[in-house]
Design a protein around this motif. Sequence first.
Motif, short mmCIF file in Angstrom:
data_model
loop_
_atom_site.label_atom_id
_atom_site.label_comp_id
_atom_site.label_asym_id
_atom_site.label_seq_id
_atom_site.Cartn_x
_atom_site.Cartn_y
_atom_site.Cartn_z
N PRO A 99 0.73 -1.29 0.00
CA PRO A 99 -0.04 -0.06 -0.11
C PRO A 99 0.73 1.31 -0.16
CG PRO A 99 -0.13 -1.04 2.31
CD PRO A 99 0.46 -2.15 1.26
N LYS A 100 2.07 1.32 0.75
CA LYS A 100 2.88 2.55 0.72
C LYS A 100 3.40 2.77 -0.53
CE LYS A 100 3.87 2.25 5.82
NZ LYS A 100 4.90 2.12 6.74
N THR A 101 3.88 1.80 -1.29
CA THR A 101 4.41 1.88 -2.61
C THR A 101 3.47 2.31 -3.71
OG1 THR A 101 5.84 0.21 -1.97
CG2 THR A 101 5.84 0.73 -4.12
N TYR A 102 2.14 1.62 -3.37
CA TYR A 102 1.09 2.20 -4.45
C TYR A 102 0.89 3.57 -4.35
CZ TYR A 102 -3.30 2.27 -6.75
OH TYR A 102 -4.50 2.50 -7.52
N TYR A 103 0.57 4.06 -3.02
CA TYR A 103 0.14 5.39 -2.77
C TYR A 103 1.21 6.31 -3.30
CZ TYR A 103 -4.42 3.63 -1.24
OH TYR A 103 -5.58 3.15 -1.25
N TYR A 104 2.51 6.02 -3.11
CA TYR A 104 3.68 6.93 -3.27
C TYR A 104 3.76 7.23 -4.70
CZ TYR A 104 8.30 8.97 -3.27
OH TYR A 104 9.29 9.88 -3.67
N LEU A 105 3.31 6.02 -5.47
CA LEU A 105 3.66 6.02 -6.92
C LEU A 105 2.50 6.88 -7.43
CD1 LEU A 105 4.61 2.30 -7.89
CD2 LEU A 105 6.06 4.50 -7.71
N ARG A 106 1.16 6.53 -6.88
CA ARG A 106 0.31 7.60 -7.28
C ARG A 106 0.43 8.96 -7.17
NH1 ARG A 106 -5.02 5.38 -7.60
NH2 ARG A 106 -5.65 7.61 -8.20
N LYS A 108 3.46 10.43 -7.06
CA LYS A 108 4.26 10.94 -8.01
C LYS A 108 3.95 10.88 -9.37
CE LYS A 108 7.80 12.09 -5.36
NZ LYS A 108 8.53 13.26 -5.51
N ASN A 109 2.73 10.65 -9.69
CA ASN A 109 1.89 10.62 -10.97
C ASN A 109 2.49 9.64 -11.81
OD1 ASN A 109 0.12 12.62 -10.28
ND2 ASN A 109 1.85 14.24 -10.60
N TRP A 110 3.04 8.38 -11.29
CA TRP A 110 3.54 7.14 -12.29
C TRP A 110 2.29 6.65 -12.94
CZ3 TRP A 110 7.75 3.49 -11.16
CH2 TRP A 110 9.03 4.09 -10.81
N ALA A 111 2.40 5.96 -14.41
CA ALA A 111 1.45 5.65 -15.00
C ALA A 111 0.98 4.26 -14.45
CB ALA A 111 1.99 5.52 -16.46
N GLU A 112 -0.20 4.17 -14.44
CA GLU A 112 -1.12 2.93 -13.78
C GLU A 112 -1.55 2.23 -15.01
OE1 GLU A 112 -3.83 1.30 -10.39
OE2 GLU A 112 -3.70 3.51 -10.75
N LYS A 266 10.95 1.99 0.19
CA LYS A 266 12.33 2.86 0.13
C LYS A 266 12.96 2.97 -1.08
CE LYS A 266 16.58 2.52 3.19
NZ LYS A 266 17.43 2.61 2.01
N LEU A 267 13.14 1.91 -1.88
CA LEU A 267 13.55 1.94 -3.19
C LEU A 267 12.93 2.64 -3.96
CD1 LEU A 267 15.44 0.31 -5.28
CD2 LEU A 267 13.27 -0.45 -6.35
N VAL A 268 11.57 2.78 -4.13
CA VAL A 268 10.95 3.62 -5.22
C VAL A 268 11.23 5.05 -4.80
CG1 VAL A 268 8.60 4.59 -5.92
CG2 VAL A 268 9.25 2.20 -5.71
#
Length: 277
Positions: A99-106, A108-112, A266-268
């Motif tokens: 969940p943390k990775t997913y919402y962080y990517l959202r 940062k406007n990563w394409a889903e 952490k990586l992302v």
Amino acid sequence: MSIECCYSNVTADNELPDERIEVSECQHVENNTEITHNMIFVKCHIDKILIYSNVHVIILDVEHLVRRQFSGLNHVKRPNLLIIGVSAISRIYFTQVFPKTYYYLRYKNWAEYKVFNKLSNNNKINIAAMLTGRTYLELDYNTTHISNSPFIWTDFKKMGYITAYAKDSIDNGIARSHVQSFREPPTDFYFRSYVIATHMLPKVMMNSSIYCTGPESTVERILNVAKDYSTTFIGKSTFEATLRIGDNKDSQYFNLVGKIKGLNKKLVSEICEKERI
């Protein structure tokens, strides 16, 4: 008591570069040394007792790749691309496990990609389709060598991208039966020899799968490769990296997945800093 360390250069085998590696004689390290190869095997002893052994990746020889990027029309700024594949996890399940990775990517406007149709429950078939645009049968029957297949990174390289491909398990993951593996590195940076070399280290098994090789988990290793690769090219170039994490060999695979939740976040976040991706 004194610590003595040495390192060996790790290279792909000349005859079977995708299957075997060559490890040079261990060279003693004094105060400092110059590293000339992308992969090295390090050992340290105290009174002839082994206290450390590990394989390391060093991103070298990048200047000509950066120059290639700015030749012709390749100077045009294009988005960077990083693909991290996690076996046996759907998009919905990903939001629950990471969940943390997913919402962080959202954030940062990563394409889903909300719709990604799988061709099979077999990882190899889906990976082949994603990387080549062909079905597994087409790869098997229309070519005798996987290097001849139309991998997506070939198009990126033509556009000036610096490309990389890494996979955390030792099996090829794409080729099978009479289709041979890669004759030459398919991308600018190809980390298969690194993964093969890590299997020379002591292993820790969990649920019939390899969890650690040496002092690092297999997941950590491949994530660190992604981070180091992106860090090398900050402000210099765009790139495309294709990475696959995990191996669904048994029903306990998700126990391993649960252990890397924070690590992925952490990586992302580290990769996203300073517009690495």
